[in-house]
Design a protein around this motif. Sequence first.
Motif: not given
Length: 414
Positions: A172-184, A188-202
């Motif tokens: 699942v790409l960080t930007s312009n990807g398809v979030d399979h775990a959240h219904g597809g 949306r990537g890091g050109f933004s002020d806040v991000l939510v991500a699984s700890e496994h990819y941080v």
Amino acid sequence: MSYHCRVLVPVPFHYPPGAGARVGAGAGSPFPSASRALRLPRPRASVEKREQVAAMEEQGGQAALGWAARDDSGVLSPYSFSRRVPKDDDVTIKVLYCGICHTDLHVIKNDWRNAMYPVVPGHEIVGVVTGVGGGVTRFKAGDTVGVGYFVGSCRSCDSCGKGDDNYCAGIVLTSNGVDHAHGGAPTRGGFSDVLVASEHYVVRVPDGLALDRTAPLLCAGVTVYSPMMRHGLNEPGKHLGVVGLGGLGHVAVKFGKAFGMKVTVISTSASKRQEAIENLGADEFLISRDEDQMKAATGTMDGIIDTVSAWHPITPLLALLKPLGQMVVVGAPSKPLELPAYAIVPGGKGVAGNNVGSVRDCQAMLEFAGKHGIGAEVEVIKMDYVNTAMERLEKNDVRYRFVIDVAGSLGSAA
């Protein structure tokens, strides 16, 4: 009997769906900076369904402000949206800095015909943790962290089981990807002020690293570090050739020197000699268009990292390798590279590709960078300069990576 063949090789970086890269031809112009990653989204749901899924996921989620492209003009402008509601294993991150990769430029302009507008780019992200889910064990509020090219994988396939999650078919790409775990829903990537991500990819950013200079390491850095480790191009005394002195190449030089290697920069541009040797610490500089220089260096290198994203001939480069030497392609030429069999068979030489790096690779790379004080050479900008930066990036007018001061531009809702 012909000794020429065309060989399919796994070249890293961000290719359009179904596009491969064949080793072979081309070295156009000066060596521009490369883009990143081979794995792109799997078949996507309809636009209507994606919007419905995104709306459901965002209900009750945290308000976010980013800059997005709405069409293939690639023009970015302010965009308000909501991040998904965090799960137990999620980390909420206030974005501090985000690097601009060549891939971001390709995506916002829909060069690969896979853009899911509105697109919020960015996958070289450094920030600070502001919240953690109940199941998070690796991070706490206040930790400085990074997020790279991907934020998800299946975690059950052979690649994931071996720790090579960057090669997972369900990445699942960080930007312009398809979030399979959240219904597809689209990511949306890091050109933004806040991000939510699984700890496994941080990943954790070591103390002492300059955060603006660290952001590009999350993509450019791990893309050269990972294959250097895999192919033994990290041993003191070995001779490494680095083709191209852009966003990837200049970091490869730094890693090579930190490993204790002899490093030669190979470029079409003589004007980069001073920069390579005096500023980056390379030992030698080789002009690839100079036949005498290339002949004199024949058979002298243990390995080559080829970072060039423009078409270029690789046969002359392979001649620089010692017997059993290894070339790793981390650039992404759009035309097939021509690989004559005689260039590799007699010397037992290898040509391999590399697709960014795993989460494990990325963490190890940051630890190494922290120990040796390695960071990218960057030009820090505010978000309102981003469209100009994209225009300059398209002309390769940057030394060597643009990095957006996101927190200094947007503040943060986190």
